[in-house]
Design an enzyme around this catalytic site. Sequence first.
Site, PDB file in Angstrom:
ATOM      1  CB  SER A  50     -10.419  48.269 -27.748  1.00  0.00           C
ATOM      2  OG  SER A  50      -9.041  48.050 -27.608  1.00  0.00           O
ATOM      3  CE  LYS A  93      -7.391  51.445 -29.001  1.00  0.00           C
ATOM      4  NZ  LYS A  93      -8.354  50.718 -28.268  1.00  0.00           N
TER       5      LYS A  93
END
Length: 188
Positions: A50, A93
């Site tokens: 990710s 993230k």
Amino acid sequence: MALGFYQQEDDSEDAIRLITRWIVDVIVVVVLAVFLVQYMGMNYEVIGHSMEPAFEVGDTVLVDRIAYKVGKPRRFDVVLFRNEGNEEQVYMKRIIGLPGEKIQIQNGNVYVDDQLLNTGERKEKINLPGIADNPVTLGKDEYFVIGDNYDSSEDSRFSNIGNVTRSEMIGKVWFRFYPLERIGFTLR
């Protein structure tokens, strides 16, 4: 002759003192480093895709666990957090939206308070806007996070993650130390 004997004895005592001082210094530095990593920071090995291309599977990074206790998270910081719904899972993230802002993803682009977010040279479009297809207004202590690999990231766009609170943040990723050919600070 007698003076030469005393001089030789003084030299060996100086050498022993120097070696002892060096050993003590090394021990102090090692203990201090262990303390800093254990109590103020942590290391984390990247899993999943990710955050590619910035972070790849197997990269090992240092995380500053004190940063958000004394300062505020900033846009584009890379953070580790645990989601309230799943305390065992750790996510990595990038912060896109800050408290009080309105986030929306339209035509593959992120808008903050109706202004196109400047992501620098990055030109990829976001194919899955998720809940950000409609405006998402962040609360007083909420942050909108998204993975760098837009099409392979479970992040704030999806209701199972949602907005992240400061209390859910473990810390700020600040340095990659493995692999050695990619070692360095993790700036934007």
